[in-house]
Design a protein around this motif. Structure first.
Motif: not given
Length: 984
Positions: A824-830
């Motif tokens: 989820t945090l990876l998606a947020m960063g992207n």
């Protein structure tokens, strides 16, 4: 020097030692002659008997004689010179013991002063003998001088004369029918009550701090007198509960004060009887309770040391709505009786002051600073601090204490000082040993096992999930698993289900003595750090238990799903580090498990050490071509890459691929996996080369130089391998197999990096369609494909399309995985990155701040993912023109990369280059130049003078020379750049 007497018939027996988990009984030291052996046996017998009689002075003098005898045991030769002294001391306690057996309370009261006098004198003798052994002169001569100068014979004879005189007085006062056995002798409470009913023992003369607890207690007891007030002080042994109670009593004005030793039912009843006798209301415990119930004055009853969970204290509480009661206990269950405070460690300032007072050291600024470091090491535990202060007082070396403590912790925390400021008879370690001896075999084993984990973050899940472990069929059963499986079997039902109730029973048993704590909110157990260290000291050989706990943890890790391993690694890395699982002889299936934890926690240096050791052992035991050997080799290759050792990583993975191809054939799944891993190394290497560092322009902005730094050759190698993997997986597994779709997505990503945009988009759309159809829209695999497609659109510059997909991925991952999941945090960063490209700067910054906060909280500030988020946010600040914010973050990133990865790691060099760019933008050209010189020197050392990255570093430095007006240096560097380019 202190010793714990063996249990007597009146004490609960310690658990048996039939298993391998508990420390076996240790025989007393071998004596040097028959007389000393006999004396020690006599002293131990009397000391053990004294434990049943609640007279501190009887315990004290008999225990001191035992210490004297054990001190004489340590004399290397000529201990016979001390024979008369030892025999006389033993004879004294024998007479005292016989008299109290015969005459009970009458003798005990009469001999009180004499006991204390003898004890004090013998403590001085013990100290003198110890000092004599430390001197260089011959021992025999020194002893004779000591005996003559001290008049020991006359002194001991004087004590014996006093005993004879007191015996005559006792016999005169003795009445027929008043004989009391030692087990029914009155408690200390009765003696105090007979002397002065309103006097409790005073608190320690060096009592310090605890004001918040005392204020709370005073406020509580000052409330409405028409109701009964019960206050419970609970906590670990040695935390100072009794001292706080005594201090509260000293500062209060109760009409009658009664202190009852509550360690046993017998002592409670005796203490209550003494109240009845002193108040002339009868001679039984019930008489005392009736008197308390009928007395409406402001009396206080203190139940001290109510530690035994088997005693129902309610049976001894006055049944009335008035009066005041204080309970001190290790058992947190007694909180149910009333208001309560958990007595834990002291405040730092109070702890430091206490240490200096006990050490007899001036409270100077320098001493305070040294003492603060000591109390930190002692985790602010009062009893440990008092013991340390006593030792420092004797040695007079405050500065040298910590060095001694680090190498002699068990000895220092087990040694009782000769001089004491209160009546507490136990040391730090012996007070916990008493509680430990009450535990069942299973509870004691669990506590000892947990002592090999970190003292925080211990969960039932570690044991429950481990119990479901299935040994891999390709490995033969190992002896290492016999003990862990046997231990776990105690908590497993007949059908294999985990019995949480049984585990709760055992942990509750340990909690009853405050040897372990439980946080209901986090569902995690913790152990006081000193108890944690002490627990290991109870083992004569820690290897079997360490191996057992290591296996249980390994069994647990192997059951963690792959998509949860990153978060799990953050929770488990403290346990793994403490267990020091670097033993290549361990169970083979656990080697990768522990490697996974280190790797996902970002501990790459430790990961390398483990993988290299395991690889050597695997090659030796299984051979260089065994599947497990090749698996470890692949893990090591991945580790090398993360450490910036690209050539080593590539060479090792090429070797793995060659061996798999030769042994299994080109189409075997393991061969294709090795091929895919090598392709991934090439892809990662290409990405690393793409972002090696930023370049200065003369105006101070940053811009990309794709031609110079594009690692096209590396991506082409990745493309060739990925095409081959896709072809073979399609042929062997079919078009819709998850392995085929994974290979398809990996190839699409490489196409994108090579600028083959249409191929990349077409292939990734196909992957998304197939995964949606096969797995559903919300499956993690589908969302992974959706995220990859969004990345391809970003590479194509189609940021609006990328945004649509990334918003959808974030929404679904938040719903399915939760807000804090790494994916989820990876998606947020992207999505933040795409927002920035779309000019939505505030949205981008807000998301990146949130990503950084969550990663720091969940993974720790040093985790690679946290540092990546920090670096991304810094770049955003820089691009927004907020250079000061960017600088602060980039400095931190550089410091952490340098510490964790080393000065020559690509990530460190990249962080250094990024910081130099920000210094340049801030106009701080001197700092930028300093970093530029460092970067150039490192690039030359690592890559050589003609590498594109080295040339880029020269060009950046030349710009800085120009900004600083260093014309000559700039011209020289420009000429060097031209010469280097011409030679390419």
């Amino acid at each position: 020097m202190s010793t714990t007497p063996p249990p007597t018939s009146g004490s609960p027996a310690p658990p048996t030692t039939g298993g391998t988990f508990l420390r076996p009984f240790k025989a007393p030291p071998k004596s040097k002659s028959d007389w000393l052996t006999s004396a020690i046996l006599t002293a131990k017998t009397i000391t053990a008997a004294a434990e049943c009689a609640p007279f501190p002075y009887i315990k004290g003098v008999s225990g001191t004689v035992l210490i004297l005898l054990e001190t004489v045991v340590t004399v290397k030769k000529n201990c016979e010179d001390l024979e008369e002294l030892c025999n006389s001391a033993t004879e004294i306690i024998t007479i005292l013991h016989d008299q109290i057996l015969a005459h009970g309370n009458t003798a005990a009261i009469k001999f009180k002063g004499l006991c204390e006098e003898v004890e004090s004198y013998l403590e001085a003798v013990i100290l003198a003998i110890q000092n004599l052994q430390d001197q260089s002169k011959g021992f025999r001569g020194r002893v004779k001088e000591f005996l003559m100068s001290s008049n020991l014979t006359d002194e001991i004879a004087g004590y014996q004369t006093q005993i004879q005189g007191l015996m005559a007085i006792v016999e005169t006062n003795f009445k027929v029918g008043e004989i009391h056995a030692i087990v029914t002798a009155p408690s200390f409470t009765m003696i105090k009550a007979v002397e002065n009913i309103n006097n409790c023992p005073p608190p320690s003369r060096i009592f310090q701090g605890r004001q918040a607890i005392l204020d709370k207690m005073h406020q509580f007891f000052g409330k409405d007198l028409r109701s009964q007030h019960i206050y419970v002080l609970h906590g670990l042994g040695g935390a100072g509960k009794t001292q706080i109670a005594l201090k509260c009593i000293e500062q209060s004005s109760f009409s009658d004060i009664f202190l009852v030793d509550t360690s046993k039912v017998e002592t409670i009843e005796t203490g209550l009887k003494s109240i009845a006798v002193s108040k002339n209301v009868g001679n039984s415990a019930q008489d005392a309770l009736r008197w308390l119930q009928s007395n409406h004055n402001k009396w206080l009853l203190c139940f001290d040391n109510a530690d035994d969970p088997r005693i129902n204290l309610n049976d001894f509480l006055p049944k009335c709505s008035h009066g005041n009661i204080i309970i001190t206990t290790r058992n947190p269950d007694l909180r149910s009786y009333g208001a309560h405070t958990f007595v834990s460690d002291m405040e730092e300032a109070d702890a430091t002051t206490l240490l200096l007072r006990r050490a007899n050291k001036e409270n100077s600024e320098e001493n305070f600073k040294v003492a603060t470091q000591i109390v930190k090491e002692l985790y602010y535990l009062p009893l440990a601090i008092v013991q340390a202060g006593a030792f420092i007082s004797k040695s007079e070396d405050l500065e040298g204490y910590l060095a001694l403590y680090h190498s002699n912790q068990t000895k220092l925390l087990s040694e009782k000082a000769a001089q004491s400021h209160d009546d507490y008879a136990q040391t730090v370690f012996t007070t916990w040993q008493i509680s430990f001896n009450q535990l069942s075999h299973l509870a004691a084993t669990l506590l000892q096992l947990c002592s090999f984990l970190h003292y925080t973050g211990i969960s039932e899940e570690i044991f429950s999930i481990a119990s479901k472990y299935n040994f891999p069929s390709w490995l033969p059963p190992r002896e290492e698993l016999e003990e862990p499986l046997e231990f776990l079997s105690h908590f497993v039902g007949p059908t294999g289900e985990w019995n949480s109730l049984k585990f709760l029973d055992i942990t509750t048993e340990i909690k009853a003595y405050s040897l372990i704590s439980f946080d209901a909110k986090t569902k995690l157990f913790s152990i006081h750090p000193l108890v944690h260290a002490w627990s290991q000291s109870t083992l004569p050989n820690e290897t079997p238990l360490r191996s057992c706990m290591s296996s249980i943890l390994g069994m647990y890790i192997t059951k963690i799903p792959e998509n949860e391993i990153e978060l799990a690694s953050v929770r488990l890395i403290p346990h793994v580090v403490l267990l020091k699982f670097v033993n290549p002889d361990g169970v083979a299936d656990f080697r990768k498990a522990f490697w996974d934890i280190y790797y996902n926690a970002g501990k790459f240096k430790d990961t390398q050490d483990i993988a290299e050791q395991v690889l050597k052992k695997s090659q030796l035991l299984l051979g260089e071509d065994h599947p497990h050997t090749l698996l470890v080799m692949g893990n090591l290759a991945s580790t090398y890459f993360r450490l910036g050792k690209s050539q080593k990583a590539e060479g090792l993975q090429v070797l793995v691929l060659e061996k798999h191809t030769k042994l299994l054939g080109e189409d075997h799944p393991h061969t294709l996996l090795a091929m895919g891993n090598l392709a991934s190394i090439y892809s990662k290497l290409g990405k690393s080369q793409e972002s090696r560092g930023a370049e200065f322009s003369s105006a101070g902005e940053t811009h990309q130089t794709p031609g110079r730094r594009s690692p096209r050759h590396t991506f082409q190698k990745a493309e060739e391998l990925k095409v081959l993997v896709l072809e073979k997986r399609t042929k062997v597994l079919g078009e819709d197999h998850p392995g085929t779709l994974l290979a398809m997505g990996n190839l699409a990503s490489t196409y994108s990096k090579l600028g083959k945009s249409q191929k990349a988009e077409r292939l990734q759309v196909l992957v998304l369609e197939k995964r949606t159809k096969l797995l559903g829209e919300d499956h993690p695999g589908t969302l992974f494909a959706m995220g990859n497609l969004a990345s391809i659109y970003s590479d194509l510059g189609e940021f609006k399309k990328a945004e649509e997909f990334e918003v959808l991925v974030l929404e679904k991952r938040t719903k399915v995985l939760g807000e804090d999941h790494p994916d989820t945090l990876l998606a947020m960063g992207n999505l933040a990155s795409t927002y920035f490209r779309l000019g939505k700067s505030q949205k981008a910054e807000g998301l990146q701040v949130l990503v950084l906060e969550k990663r720091a909280k969940l993974l720790g500030e040093d985790h690679p993912s946290t540092l990546l988020a920090m670096s991304n946010l810094a770049s955003t600040y820089h691009d927004l023109g907020e250079f000061q914010k960017a600088q602060e973050l980039k400095v931190l990133v550089l410091e952490k990369h340098t510490k964790l990865l080393g000065v020559d790691h690509p990530d460190t060099l990249r962080a250094k280059a990024n910081l130099a760019v920000t210094y340049h933008s801030l106009g701080d050209f001197n700092k930028a130049q300093s970093l530029g010189l460092e970067i150039l020197q490192q690039q030359r050392k690592i890559l050589g003078d003609k590498h594109p990255h080295t040339i880029l570093a020269m060009e950046n430095l030349a710009i800085l020379y120009q900004k600083l007006g260093k014309q000559e240096e700039m011209e020289e560097l420009k000429q060097l750049i031209m010469d280097t380019k011409e030679s390419l």
